[in-house]
Design an enzyme around this catalytic site. Structure first.
Site, PDB file in Angstrom:
ATOM      1  N   GLN A  59       0.860  -1.195   0.000  1.00 51.60           N
ATOM      2  CA  GLN A  59       0.000   0.000   0.000  1.00 51.60           C
ATOM      3  C   GLN A  59       0.891   1.239   0.000  1.00 51.60           C
ATOM      4  O   GLN A  59       1.226   1.754  -1.049  1.00 51.60           O
ATOM      5  CB  GLN A  59      -0.975  -0.045   1.173  1.00 51.60           C
ATOM      6  N   GLU A1207     -11.482   4.852   6.988  1.00 47.58           N
ATOM      7  CA  GLU A1207     -11.497   4.827   8.451  1.00 47.58           C
ATOM      8  C   GLU A1207     -12.468   3.835   9.109  1.00 47.58           C
ATOM      9  O   GLU A1207     -12.155   3.279  10.150  1.00 47.58           O
ATOM     10  CB  GLU A1207     -11.827   6.233   8.978  1.00 47.58           C
TER      11      GLU A1207
HETATM   12  S1  FES Z   1       2.466  -1.054   2.910  1.00 47.10           S
HETATM   13 FE1  FES Z   1       3.316  -1.904   4.686  1.00 47.10          FE
HETATM   14  S2  FES Z   1       3.695  -0.177   5.919  1.00 47.10           S
HETATM   15 FE2  FES Z   1       2.631   0.653   4.257  1.00 47.10          FE
END
Ligand code: FES
Ligand code: FAD
Length: 1275
Positions: A59, A1207
């Site tokens: 991510q 969230e």
């Molecule tokens: S994808 Fe692992 S800390 Fe952000």
């Protein structure tokens, strides 16, 4: 990955290691492979990089290189690993974004075994209610297609450099000496030379794994002018076997020790291997694979940690160390006398430990290693033990017993008196019952003992002894030594991670093939992140003349500054300047809600960690030394306030305090069948974004122009703050945000203050200045989530209907207001959660204390608000003796509904989520099975919970719901999109690419997003409130629609033309190919006088079911299964959204069950790093973790009928809290206790265990509150 050639065996070994603990000098002769070395987007990516990226395991990407390299190293050693190997390899890597499930699933594709019909994240699984796949289910869409992955071909891996083999084979190794600015590093080659060196320099440490010495130097500023590195002294690595046991070289790493013990076990009779097996058990729990790969046996023994895991086992097992010094060789037993004090042994400074003797166990001897730690894996133990008992043949009478404990004082300790009381007596309950009392007295701890948890630790010594007793009892029974019935055997908690399900809906059949909206699409930077190419703020190359800024912060919580002396700092090499409040050319403060926050404290400090000044130097190391040399003197001011209770007592609040109510609570309470008053305290949370606060401010050199490269969620705020601080117009400050390595709300207000401070340094020196906080600094200086105390008085009827609740919420805001008032407002706006309670009243106060200022954190008060609500519902259920899900169902909103602030909505999808979650999780059957399990199990209990959420999306402050975008089409047809959102792992850029692709009818490959910049899209709103996609998506859509319309005449004229031909033609026709887009957002408001408003655009709904198994003796638990059903409308990108759901859930799981901030009595934060502050690791992932997106849900209030999701799911982590509470209730029921009971958050093993009211804990006398100063405060 470190690779070394071993001349003796002519083999090459590969192991993973923590870069931060590896001294470069130690790597002489080793080959290092980093993520950049194994694959690149320019040439070929490695299958590990590909699979983690395409399985959506990246991510924000900050953790991804580490994950890739841990997995890569495993594959170099074992190309077809088992799931257990994978979990071990990843155990030492932290990720704050993903919740690990997708990383594990990506890695699982390398697995030799497929342990399920859909081992690769498929949608349909034999584990899901047991049904077999039918045809329609097989068509369900999947998050990734394993078939398309590159195969792993071990023959294609990098070779070990031949010149290093030649170097290692060279027969005449030389002593190596490296000289640094302040240190010398010597690596001798023979034992003789080593002994001479040590005799000459007894204070010089021997650095092996550097896992003890390294952290001291890095974090505590310890300086060793000389370091001796014995890693080339072969005697330290020799292993020899004798008739009574093995001698293992002290230099062997713990991983090598593990493997050599494991290899020997099959060739030995079982009775001889008791100690070996106990050591293997303990080694499996000690640190992470990366630590075990480098930490040495000798280093471990000599470090003499009070909670060392190995030393109690080595001591209980009667091991011996062989020591050499100038005076010759000695053999010293590893026993109570060996451990002389905190971090001290009886060895002389000049002694070198050469080897450790590990004896074979004898017939009739049993040895066990047991421990309890704050987190299941990769965590120092709270209490750890090595226990040995020996019986005479065929008898249950104890001949000899040895009980060693760690975590019960400054050293490894032996419970000698307890042992004596057991010796000569039969191994039975009566003996043990007496032993417990003696043990309790013998291993007593003062109530303010360092480390705290005194009652728990004392209770653990008893329960671990009981576990040992039970285990040995079963052994004796197996051996027919005892015949009678004995209590149940304690099985370890389950740990096998199962494949999980992610169910989402296919796009409509008639959707155009190129249109990516609604389809899973990998994060647009995942490959860059997995190859190490992704650029974060601190990756920006150093520019000429650049300086590094280190902040000097207050060491007092409430004091006047009486002096600031920087003269010593300025004399140090490399130190360039010191920046103080006097240097600020513009505004010295930032203002919020009428309260001021100083950038640099001048007259007074309000918390430990408040910035007083900053030291600028040519390097970070020099700036750190400079900062350490700054002297600040203080005069303490009386009565600092730390806890919520202190603040209430002293009426210390930030105004305004808010009240919100509907109905007549006072009257309704009078008419209720029952009234119950309860409370819950919820601890705070550290953001623990993987990338700490980072910024680089570059003066352009003319016309007071500045470029600010910064990791922030709100570039416009940074721009504004820097401009005000420097007293320049905003048009002189250009703020660039490429990406953030995680934000979670922590990079909004705090970053604007840190960037302002950094800009002062750049302004004063006219040089580029970089400021990147270390983890410890970041944790100390920046606050986190607000701890909250929630009190309630609830009135309910005997049929379960709740008629009235009166809530009082108190949030510990720290010393500056920050966003605390808004957070306490959001707390009240959510105090109904999913329930239609006719009479509801809430009071909310932001308490002002002398702690670092708390700030926004994913959920913005809602996770605190709802925990109190759900705890209240749970209490009602317990008071009525009914299952909590029934009370939830009875009180849930139904039909057209209106909230306590008169907002109309339909709860239909909430109800649908509830029903679907019950169905998918097989709730009723499992509830029944759990009750049965609990009836049969005394020491382990299971619990289950079903928790709903209704979460308001968008900002209640209307102006924050606007967004802008700028879209350029270039002559070659490529498209550059810029918008106001920042990419912090949540995938907003990926979604914007999808939006542009749909609107312009072009593939996503033609759409690029470079950065977020105040120069292209001005006056942006923060990327927060789960509203980034809603707002920016509409703005991007707007800009693209404008452009597409402009192209219309050309398209109509040449309908068969290509996109590129239309663009070219438009340029020739002088049609502008650039457009801005704008989204105005709804006019949200909340009128606190009238108590009504439209603060949100809509609600996101969800329901989560979690089941845990709790070891009541230690408080350890496992989440066996979690099922989440979320209503997120029509997902724009299911892979990104499921990633957000899993990641937020896991962060919530950390919040409610694991993460504990520890502040000392003077207001200093103790927990300033990953070793003291535990965020969820891969071991915390629910063993089955299923996510379902609610089908057939529309949302007319957001782009493409989607819903915000960043969230809401965080709160669903509390389902694990309530499942633990359910399991605790079962344990209490065995102890004859019923009705509501208190369990604060986080439900750590300590709290869960103490709440179980186990007999062992009852034996521990509680210390009188107020009679001692606790080690840590409950803030
Ligand atoms: S994808 Fe692992 S800390 Fe952000
Ligand atoms: C992240 C992390 C997690 C950890 N988790 C755990 C855990 O869960 N349980 C646990 O028990 N431990 C844990 N540890 C501690 C770890 O086991 C020890 O730090 C390690 O074993 C020390 O070995 P080393 O080779 O790295 O020592 P070094 O740091 O290299 O040296 C440590 C000390 O030992 C001395 N020394 C080393 N070798 C010799 C020798 N041959 N003769 C004489 N003196 C010597 C050195 O002079 C120095 O004073 C953890 C450490 C870290 C960093």
């Amino acid at each position: 990955m470190v690779s070394r050639y071993q001349p003796a065996s002519k083999t090459i070994v590969h192991y993973s290691a923590n870069a931060c603990l590896l001294p470069v000098c130690q790597l002489h002769g080793a080959a290092i492979t980093t993520v950049e070395g194994i694959g690149s987007s320019k040439t070929r990516i490695h299958p590990v990089q590909e699979r983690i990226a395409k399985a959506h395991g990246s991510q924000c990407g900050f953790c991804t290189p580490g994950m890739v390299m841990s997995m890569y190293t495993l594959l170099r050693n074992k190309p077809q690993p088992t799931m257990e190997d994978i979990m071990l390899a990843l155990g030492g890597n932290l990720c704050r974004c993903t919740g690990y499930r997708p990383i594990v699933d990506g890695c699982r594709t390398f697995c030799a075994e497929a342990n399920c019909c859909q081992a690769n994240g498929g949608a349909n699984c034999c584990l899901n209610g047991g049904e077999n796949a039918n045809e329609s289910e097989q068509e369900k869409p999947q998050l990734f297609d394993q078939e398309k992955f590159l195969p792993l071909d071990p023959t294609q891996e990098l070779i070990f450099p031949p010149e290093l083999i030649l170097m290692a084979d060279a027969s005449n190794p030389q002593t190596l000496t490296f000289h640094g600015e302040r240190m010398t590093w010597v690596s001798p080659t023979t034992l003789e030379e080593l002994v001479q060196l040590k005799a000459k320099h007894p204070k010089a440490p021997l650095v092996m794994g550097n896992t003890n010495i390294g952290p001291d130097m890095k974090f505590k500023g310890v300086l060793h002018p000389l370091i001796i590195s014995p890693i080339r002294v072969k005697e330290l690595f020799e292993v020899s076997e004798g008739p009574d046991g093995v001698w293992v070289g002290a230099g062997c790493s713990l991983a090598e020790l593990h493997s050599l013990l494991e290899k020997r076990i099959p060739g030995l009779p079982e009775e001889k291997t008791e100690l070996f097996r106990a050591l293997i058990q303990q080694l499996g729990n000690l640190g992470s694979q990366q630590i075990r790969n480098v930490a040495s046996l000798g280093g471990n023994v000599v470090s003499a940690y009070p909670n060392s895991d190995l030393n109690p086992v080595l001591a209980a097992g009667s091991c011996v160390v062989r020591v050499v010094s100038g005076e010759g060789k000695r053999e010293i037993p590893l026993n109570q006398e060996f451990f002389a004090g905190f971090g001290k042994t009886i060895l002389k400074p000049e002694d070198v430990v050469v080897s450790v003797f590990i004896p074979f166990s004898r017939k009739g001897e049993f040895i066990r290693a047991l421990r309890q730690a704050p987190r299941k894996e990769v965590s120092f133990a709270t209490v750890t033990t090595g226990m040995r008992v020996r019986f005479s043949e065929g008898s249950r009478v104890v001949e000899e017993v040895s009980l060693y404990f760690g975590g019960m004082g400054p050293t490894t300790v032996c419970a000698t008196k307890t042992g004596k009381a057991i010796e000569g007596r039969p191994w039975d309950e009566e003996t043990l019952n007496q032993a417990y009392d003696i043990l309790l007295e013998e291993l007593s701890l003062p109530p303010s003992a360092p480390g705290g948890k005194v009652e728990f630790r004392r209770g653990l010594t008893l329960s671990l002894l009981f576990k040992f007793y039970l285990d040995v009892l079963h052994k004796l029974k197996e051996m027919n030594v005892i015949k009678e019935e004995i209590p149940e055997k304690l099985q370890p908690l389950p740990r096998d991670i199962q494949p999980s399900l992610q169910e989402f809906q296919s796009v409509p059949k008639d959707q155009e093939a190129h249109d990516p909206v609604g389809r899973p699409m990998m994060h647009r930077s995942a490959i860059s992140q997995a190859t190490g190419e992704a650029v974060y703020c601190d990756d920006i190359p150093k520019t000429d003349g650049e300086l590094f800024l280190v902040l000097v912060t207050s060491s007092r919580a409430h004091a006047k500054i009486t002096g600031l002396d920087v003269s010593e700092a300025l004399k140090l090499p490399g130190v360039f300047d010191v920046i103080t409040a006097q240097d600020v050319p513009g505004k010295k403060t930032r203002e919020m809600f009428g309260y001021e926050q100083e950038l640099f404290a001048e007259g007074q400090v309000y918390c430990v960690g408040q910035t007083v000044c900053g030291v600028l130097a040519d390097t970070k190391a020099h700036a750190k030394r400079g900062a350490a040399a700054v002297k600040i003197t203080y005069e303490d001011l009386p009565d600092p306030i730390f806890t919520i209770e202190d603040a209430i007592e002293k009426s210390s609040y930030f105004e305004p305090r808010r009240v919100l109510f509907k109905g007549d609570v006072t009257e309704a309470l009078k008419s209720a069948d029952q009234v119950y008053e309860g409370k819950i305290h919820m601890g705070g949370q550290e953001h623990f974004y993987m990338e700490t606060q980072s910024m680089l401010v570059v003066p352009v050199g003319e016309e007071t122009e500045f470029k600010v490269y910064v990791s922030t969620q709100w570039p416009t705020l940074v721009q504004e703050a820097v401009a005000e601080t420097l007293d320049v117009q905003s048009n002189r400050v250009m703020c660039h945000v490429k990406r953030l390595g995680g934000g979670f709300g922590g990079k909004v207000i705090v970053t604007s203050i840190l960037a302002s401070i950094t800009s002062v340094a750049a302004w004063k020196t006219n040089r580029p200045v970089r400021c990147v906080l270390e983890r410890g600094e970041d944790m100390l200086i920046t606050g986190g989530r607000h701890p909250v105390l929630g009190k309630y008085k609830v009135g309910f009827m005997n049929d379960g209907k709740i008629v009235a609740v009166d809530y009082h919420y108190y949030a510990n805001s720290g010393c500056f207001v920050d966003e605390s008032v808004l957070i306490s407002e959001k707390i009240l706006l959510h105090m109904d959660n999913a329930y239609n309670i006719p009479n509801l009243r809430g009071h909310s106060a932001a308490c002002r204390t002398n702690l670092p200022s708390n700030t926004s954190f994913r959920g913005f008060g809602v996770p605190q608000s709802l925990l109190v609500v759900e705890n209240m519902v749970n209490d009602v259920a317990m008071a009525l003796g009914r299952p909590a899900d029934q009370i939830r169902e009875i009180n849930m909103y139904k039909g057209p509904s209106v909230t306590h602030y008169k907002f109309e909505f339909s709860p239909e999808n909430l109800r649908r989520c509830w029903e679907l979650c019950k169905l998918k999780s097989d709730y009723s059957a499992r509830r029944h099975a759990i009750d049965q399990f609990n009836q049969q199990s005394r020491w382990k209990k299971r619990g289950i919970s079903l928790i709903p959420i209704k979460y308001g999306i968008a900002f209640a402050e209307s102006f924050l719901n606007q967004a802008g975008a700028l879209v350029h089409i270039y002559k070659d047809g490529s498209v550059l999109v810029t918008h106001g959102g920042t990419e912090m792992g949540q995938g907003v850029h990926t979604k914007m690419q999808q939006v542009a692709s749909r609107e312009l009818h072009i593939p996503t490959s033609k759409v690029f997003i470079s950065e977020t910049c105040t120069g292209t899209v001005p006056n942006t709103c923060p990327s927060a409130a789960s509203f980034g996609t809603d707002a920016n998506g509409m703005a991007v859509k707007d800009a693209c629609e404008i452009l597409y319309r402009r192209l219309e005449p050309i398209r109509l004229k040449n309908p068969k033309g290509s996109w590129e031909s239309w663009v070219k033609e438009a340029h020739l026709q002088k049609i502008s190919l650039s457009a801005t887009g704008f989204f105005r957002g709804k006019d949200h408001y909340i009128d606190w006088e009238k108590m009504e408003g439209q603060p949100y655009s809509y609600y996101t709904f969800g329901v989560c079911c979690s089941e845990v198994e709790l070891d009541c003796l230690t408080g350890d638990y496992r989440t066996l299964r979690t099922d989440i059903v979320m209503d997120i409308g029509r997902s724009i990108n299911p892979s990104v959204d499921i990633g957000q759901i899993e990641g937020a859930f896991t962060q919530g799981l950390g919040l409610y069950t694991l993460e504990e901030l520890k502040f000392g009595p003077t207001g200093i934060l103790y927990s300033r790093g990953p070793s003291q502050y535990k965020i969820p690791a891969v071991c915390d992932v629910p063993l089955r973790f299923n996510v379902y997106l609610l089908p057939d849900s529309d949302n007319p209030n957001a782009i493409y009928s989607s819903k915000g999701i960043g969230e809401p799911t965080l709160f669903l982590g509390s389902s694990v809290f309530f499942a633990i509470k359910d399991a605790v209730a079962a344990a209490r029921s065995d102890a004859g206790l019923s009705g509501p009971f208190s369990l604060d958050s986080p439900a750590t093993p300590e709290r869960a265990c103490l709440a179980c009211a186990m007999p062992f804990n009852k034996k521990v006398p509680a210390s009188e509150p107020g009679s001692f100063k606790p080690w840590a405060l409950n803030i």
